[in-house]
Design a protein around this motif. Sequence first.
Motif, PDB file in Angstrom:
ATOM      1  N   GLU A  27       2.784 -31.598  -7.853  1.00  0.00           N
ATOM      2  CA  GLU A  27       4.443 -31.220  -8.479  1.00  0.00           C
ATOM      3  C   GLU A  27       4.525 -30.027  -7.840  1.00  0.00           C
ATOM      4  OE1 GLU A  27       4.112 -30.295 -13.446  1.00  0.00           O
ATOM      5  OE2 GLU A  27       1.762 -30.762 -12.394  1.00  0.00           O
ATOM      6  N   ILE A  28       3.660 -29.243  -6.902  1.00  0.00           N
ATOM      7  CA  ILE A  28       4.301 -28.169  -6.490  1.00  0.00           C
ATOM      8  C   ILE A  28       5.285 -29.311  -5.176  1.00  0.00           C
ATOM      9  CG2 ILE A  28       3.662 -26.530  -4.273  1.00  0.00           C
ATOM     10  CD1 ILE A  28       3.319 -25.288  -6.498  1.00  0.00           C
TER      11      ILE A  28
ATOM     12  N   LYS B  73      10.769 -31.239  -2.842  1.00  0.00           N
ATOM     13  CA  LYS B  73      11.168 -32.277  -2.099  1.00  0.00           C
ATOM     14  C   LYS B  73      12.368 -32.664  -2.718  1.00  0.00           C
ATOM     15  CE  LYS B  73       7.669 -34.660   0.543  1.00  0.00           C
ATOM     16  NZ  LYS B  73       6.306 -34.859   0.166  1.00  0.00           N
ATOM     17  N   SER B  74      12.708 -31.905  -4.172  1.00  0.00           N
ATOM     18  CA  SER B  74      13.739 -31.739  -5.313  1.00  0.00           C
ATOM     19  C   SER B  74      14.666 -31.470  -4.652  1.00  0.00           C
ATOM     20  CB  SER B  74      13.115 -32.561  -6.426  1.00  0.00           C
ATOM     21  OG  SER B  74      13.918 -31.680  -7.169  1.00  0.00           O
TER      22      SER B  74
ATOM     23  N   ARG C 203      16.035 -27.416   3.877  1.00  0.00           N
ATOM     24  CA  ARG C 203      14.221 -27.357   4.464  1.00  0.00           C
ATOM     25  C   ARG C 203      13.854 -26.195   3.381  1.00  0.00           C
ATOM     26  NH1 ARG C 203      12.117 -26.973   9.485  1.00  0.00           N
ATOM     27  NH2 ARG C 203       9.589 -27.651   8.489  1.00  0.00           N
ATOM     28  N   VAL C 204      12.922 -26.809   3.245  1.00  0.00           N
ATOM     29  CA  VAL C 204      11.550 -25.731   2.014  1.00  0.00           C
ATOM     30  C   VAL C 204      10.547 -25.586   2.536  1.00  0.00           C
ATOM     31  CG1 VAL C 204      10.452 -25.215  -0.238  1.00  0.00           C
ATOM     32  CG2 VAL C 204      13.108 -26.598  -0.858  1.00  0.00           C
TER      33      VAL C 204
ATOM     34  N   LEU D 263      21.330 -20.908  -4.814  1.00  0.00           N
ATOM     35  CA  LEU D 263      20.439 -19.990  -5.927  1.00  0.00           C
ATOM     36  C   LEU D 263      20.410 -20.978  -7.103  1.00  0.00           C
ATOM     37  CD1 LEU D 263      19.025 -17.229  -6.326  1.00  0.00           C
ATOM     38  CD2 LEU D 263      21.204 -15.936  -6.237  1.00  0.00           C
ATOM     39  N   THR D 264      21.780 -20.875  -7.579  1.00  0.00           N
ATOM     40  CA  THR D 264      22.369 -21.508  -8.894  1.00  0.00           C
ATOM     41  C   THR D 264      21.273 -22.693  -9.129  1.00  0.00           C
ATOM     42  OG1 THR D 264      24.183 -21.036  -8.880  1.00  0.00           O
ATOM     43  CG2 THR D 264      23.374 -22.789 -10.594  1.00  0.00           C
ATOM     44  N   LYS D 265      21.061 -24.009  -8.084  1.00  0.00           N
ATOM     45  CA  LYS D 265      19.684 -24.333  -8.452  1.00  0.00           C
ATOM     46  C   LYS D 265      18.488 -24.110  -7.960  1.00  0.00           C
ATOM     47  CE  LYS D 265      23.721 -28.042  -5.882  1.00  0.00           C
ATOM     48  NZ  LYS D 265      24.107 -27.932  -5.205  1.00  0.00           N
ATOM     49  N   VAL D 266      18.209 -23.138  -7.324  1.00  0.00           N
ATOM     50  CA  VAL D 266      16.810 -22.965  -7.233  1.00  0.00           C
ATOM     51  C   VAL D 266      16.535 -22.391  -8.923  1.00  0.00           C
ATOM     52  CG1 VAL D 266      15.451 -21.229  -6.096  1.00  0.00           C
ATOM     53  CG2 VAL D 266      16.866 -22.567  -4.827  1.00  0.00           C
TER      54      VAL D 266
END
Lengths: 162, 149
Positions: free
Chosen positions: B116-117, B122-123, B131-132, B84-87
């Motif tokens: 950019e999406i 991916k980043s 996975r996103v 969550l922090t990273k997202v």
Amino acid sequence: MSIDATDRQIIAATQAGLPLVPQPYAAVAQELGLGESELCDRLRAMQKSGVIRRIAVAPNHYALGMLANGMSVWDIEDERIADLGPQVGALEFVSHSYERPRALPDWPYNLFAMVHGSDRDEVEAKRQEVATLLGAACRGSDILYSTRILKKTGLRLRSKEG
Amino acid sequence: MTLDATDRLILNHLQEGFPITPDPFHVVAQELGLDEADLLARLERMKTDRIITRFGPFFDAEAMGGAFCLCAMAVPEEDFEAVLTKVNARPEVAHNYERSHHLNMWFVLATETEEEIEAVAKSLERETGQRVLRFPKLREFFIRFRVAA
């Protein structure tokens, strides 16, 4: 479709809403130093091109007693979604409805519909109504309830001219 | 506050649209068989009481330029706060909801371009090891919400 700097000024001036006065467009036009007819022409052009989806009221679901909502998701036969999607979107208790791609094998659902009700039971009952409407064209469904808002930021209008 | 039948009529009618004409409230009042001043007073009251969230043009952010994508992740419970922090650290993440599902984190990416999406998704996958899943909008069915009359 392109919008210019004046359109962006109009967007910025009306993003928060139109004034509740008898001549709202004249009031906005005056604020921007435009003529009322130019403003109206530009609004019509933006509506035609889809930049403005519609000019309308957005009611507050919570204030109307619709305290519960769920993101219902449906696996609809591809050849039926063009016909069934708008029927789901037109239901009075559905606020947003979209076709989205499946992500197989994890996610077989291609129709998303936000279902609102006064409580969880009512949302479930309405989900059944959607299931009945979809009938045999629906191969599976689920409903996801939000348990926590993790982030909420408004979409910011970019200031650059486009 | 309570809404009477006239308030509900106004809410339902104005969700469908509002005319672009010099005297739009006069036009709407006539359509509804109301007095223009009464219509304006009721709208003002419903806005003050927050029954109306917004009244005006709804802009299509995509049509103005920009890309949006609903994304979902299945985050293991023990990693949830770290992921969550990273997202949430990404400015491209507009809304983020925890939901009752195996796919338990649902957020919207808002960027200037489609590329950019992909790049942000991916980043985030590299950064979190998860996975996103991407669920871009393919088609929108008519959006509105009616108040029981």
